[in-house]
Motif scaffolding. Structure first.
Motif, PDB file in Angstrom:
ATOM      1  N   SER A 120     -50.486  29.902-147.411  1.00  0.00           N
ATOM      2  CA  SER A 120     -51.556  29.000-146.979  1.00  0.00           C
ATOM      3  C   SER A 120     -51.067  28.003-145.929  1.00  0.00           C
ATOM      4  N   LEU A 121     -49.769  27.637-145.986  1.00  0.00           N
ATOM      5  CA  LEU A 121     -49.217  26.745-144.968  1.00  0.00           C
ATOM      6  C   LEU A 121     -49.091  27.460-143.634  1.00  0.00           C
ATOM      7  N   SER A 122     -49.014  28.777-143.682  1.00  0.00           N
ATOM      8  CA  SER A 122     -48.764  29.678-142.543  1.00  0.00           C
ATOM      9  C   SER A 122     -47.301  29.618-142.150  1.00  0.00           C
ATOM     10  N   TYR A 123     -46.875  30.618-141.450  1.00  0.00           N
ATOM     11  CA  TYR A 123     -45.461  30.753-141.087  1.00  0.00           C
ATOM     12  C   TYR A 123     -45.245  30.406-139.623  1.00  0.00           C
ATOM     13  N   PRO A 124     -44.078  29.834-139.312  1.00  0.00           N
ATOM     14  CA  PRO A 124     -43.002  29.471-140.227  1.00  0.00           C
ATOM     15  C   PRO A 124     -43.357  28.240-141.056  1.00  0.00           C
ATOM     16  N   CYS A 125     -42.699  28.135-142.226  1.00  0.00           N
ATOM     17  CA  CYS A 125     -42.796  26.944-143.059  1.00  0.00           C
ATOM     18  C   CYS A 125     -41.390  26.668-143.604  1.00  0.00           C
ATOM     19  N   VAL A 126     -41.275  25.651-144.402  1.00  0.00           N
ATOM     20  CA  VAL A 126     -39.960  25.225-144.881  1.00  0.00           C
ATOM     21  C   VAL A 126     -39.994  25.095-146.397  1.00  0.00           C
ATOM     22  N   ILE A 127     -38.916  25.522-147.050  1.00  0.00           N
ATOM     23  CA  ILE A 127     -38.766  25.317-148.491  1.00  0.00           C
ATOM     24  C   ILE A 127     -37.475  24.539-148.725  1.00  0.00           C
ATOM     25  N   LYS A 128     -37.552  23.547-149.611  1.00  0.00           N
ATOM     26  CA  LYS A 128     -36.419  22.662-149.863  1.00  0.00           C
ATOM     27  C   LYS A 128     -36.241  22.470-151.372  1.00  0.00           C
ATOM     28  N   PRO A 129     -35.011  22.232-151.824  1.00  0.00           N
ATOM     29  CA  PRO A 129     -34.840  21.804-153.215  1.00  0.00           C
ATOM     30  C   PRO A 129     -35.356  20.373-153.350  1.00  0.00           C
ATOM     31  N   VAL A 130     -35.972  20.051-154.484  1.00  0.00           N
ATOM     32  CA  VAL A 130     -36.515  18.698-154.628  1.00  0.00           C
ATOM     33  C   VAL A 130     -35.413  17.650-154.707  1.00  0.00           C
ATOM     34  N   ILE A 131     -34.243  18.056-155.203  1.00  0.00           N
ATOM     35  CA  ILE A 131     -33.110  17.141-155.273  1.00  0.00           C
ATOM     36  C   ILE A 131     -31.951  17.768-154.517  1.00  0.00           C
ATOM     37  N   GLY A 132     -31.422  17.056-153.541  1.00  0.00           N
ATOM     38  CA  GLY A 132     -30.318  17.574-152.740  1.00  0.00           C
ATOM     39  C   GLY A 132     -30.232  16.828-151.427  1.00  0.00           C
ATOM     40  N   SER A 133     -29.129  17.016-150.734  1.00  0.00           N
ATOM     41  CA  SER A 133     -28.903  16.302-149.481  1.00  0.00           C
ATOM     42  C   SER A 133     -28.120  17.178-148.515  1.00  0.00           C
ATOM     43  N   TRP A 134     -27.918  16.635-147.307  1.00  0.00           N
ATOM     44  CA  TRP A 134     -27.116  17.277-146.269  1.00  0.00           C
ATOM     45  C   TRP A 134     -27.694  18.610-145.796  1.00  0.00           C
TER      46      TRP A 134
END
Length: 283
Positions: A120-134
């Motif tokens: 639904s966001l369409s591509y490209p999109c981004v996925i991230k861990p909710v907790i993490g850095s760098w």
């Protein structure tokens, strides 16, 4: 006056804060979080009235700041700030509630719904861990096949937090983002972080090139809104991207590194942090 500095390792930032405290004539208690033993009830641990949090671990920072508040003392940053900024989903919720512009974001709890969210966001999109850095485990997803592959990989990770799927609209940017370093309600310095290897991630830790960023009215206004969201007295690293519609806040960091920012801007950020903490103690 005595301040405390809670840290995990001797980094550029901790060395600079020690140096700045010495130059300001402030006694600085150095506290390694790996050596702490916090007693609840009687015989509570002794801390200065105000401490600066520089723990690498999100959980260490959260519990030590909570303990400081249990002792009715001050932690910079506060436990609430650390809890919200340390979790991208919580941070995005607070930004949205405050009407602060940021990329469209969706939260899911199964791989099937995460796939649907990315579609639904369409591509490209981004996925991230909710907790993490760098920038670790942050992926740009170019199509539905890539989405399925990444989701299958995440399904097999042991940490249950990887089953919380945080997906975000991909914003075309001019090969860079902005890091604004905020002390209280003032932007101490701002820099551009430009990727030199084609990576869409522009974290300084990943080798991006840093350069000074002028503090525009738009940047000042949006950072002031973010600062006010956390009470106007915290130390924040605000990451923004330039979109066709204007600046968007991507993340807010509660323990921001400042080596690149201090180098590129020529501003003594460590001294500004120490001065800000001293001012809070006096007030």
């Amino acid at each position: 006056m005595e301040l405390g500095l809670v840290y995990s390792q001797i980094s550029f930032e901790t060395k600079e804060l020690m140096r700045a405290a010495t130059e300001e004539g402030i006694l600085l208690a150095k506290i390694n979080d790996n050596e702490l033993q916090l007693s609840l009830g009687e015989n509570a641990a002794h801390f200065p009235d105000c401490i600066l949090m520089r723990s690498i671990s999100h959980s260490h920072s959260l519990y030590v700041s909570e303990y400081m508040e249990y002792l009715q003392k001050t932690a910079i940053n506060s436990a609430a700030t650390i809890r919200i900024c340390g979790d991208k989903a919580l941070c995005s919720m607070h930004l949205a509630k405050a009407g602060i512009p940021s990329p469209k974001t969706m939260l899911s709890f199964s791989s099937q719904m995460a796939q649907s969210a990315m579609d639904s966001l369409s591509y490209p999109c981004v996925i991230k861990p909710v907790i993490g850095s760098w920038g670790r485990l942050v992926h740009k997803i170019n199509d539905s096949d890539a989405a399925r592959a990444v989701l299958e990989y995440k399904e097999h990770l042991s940490n249950p937090m990887h089953k919380v799927y945080y997906t975000q609209q991909y914003i075309e940017k001019p090969g860079r983002d902005i890091r604004a370093f905020v002390c209280g309600n003032e932007i101490a310095a701002a820099i551009y972080r430009t990727s030199e290897n084609g990576d869409f991630r522009t974290n300084h830790h990943l080798g991006s090139c840093v350069s000074p960023c002028p503090i525009s009215n738009e940047l000042s206004e949006i950072c002031s809104k973010v600062s006010s969201l956390f009470g106007g007295e915290q130390i924040l690293g605000i990451d923004l991207i330039e979109s066709p519609e204007g600046l968007l806040v991507v993340e807010v960091n509660s323990t921001p590194e400042f080596a690149g920012c201090q180098k590129a801007s020529g501003i003594d950020i460590a001294k500004k942090i120490v001065q800000h903490a001293a001012k809070m103690v006096k007030n």
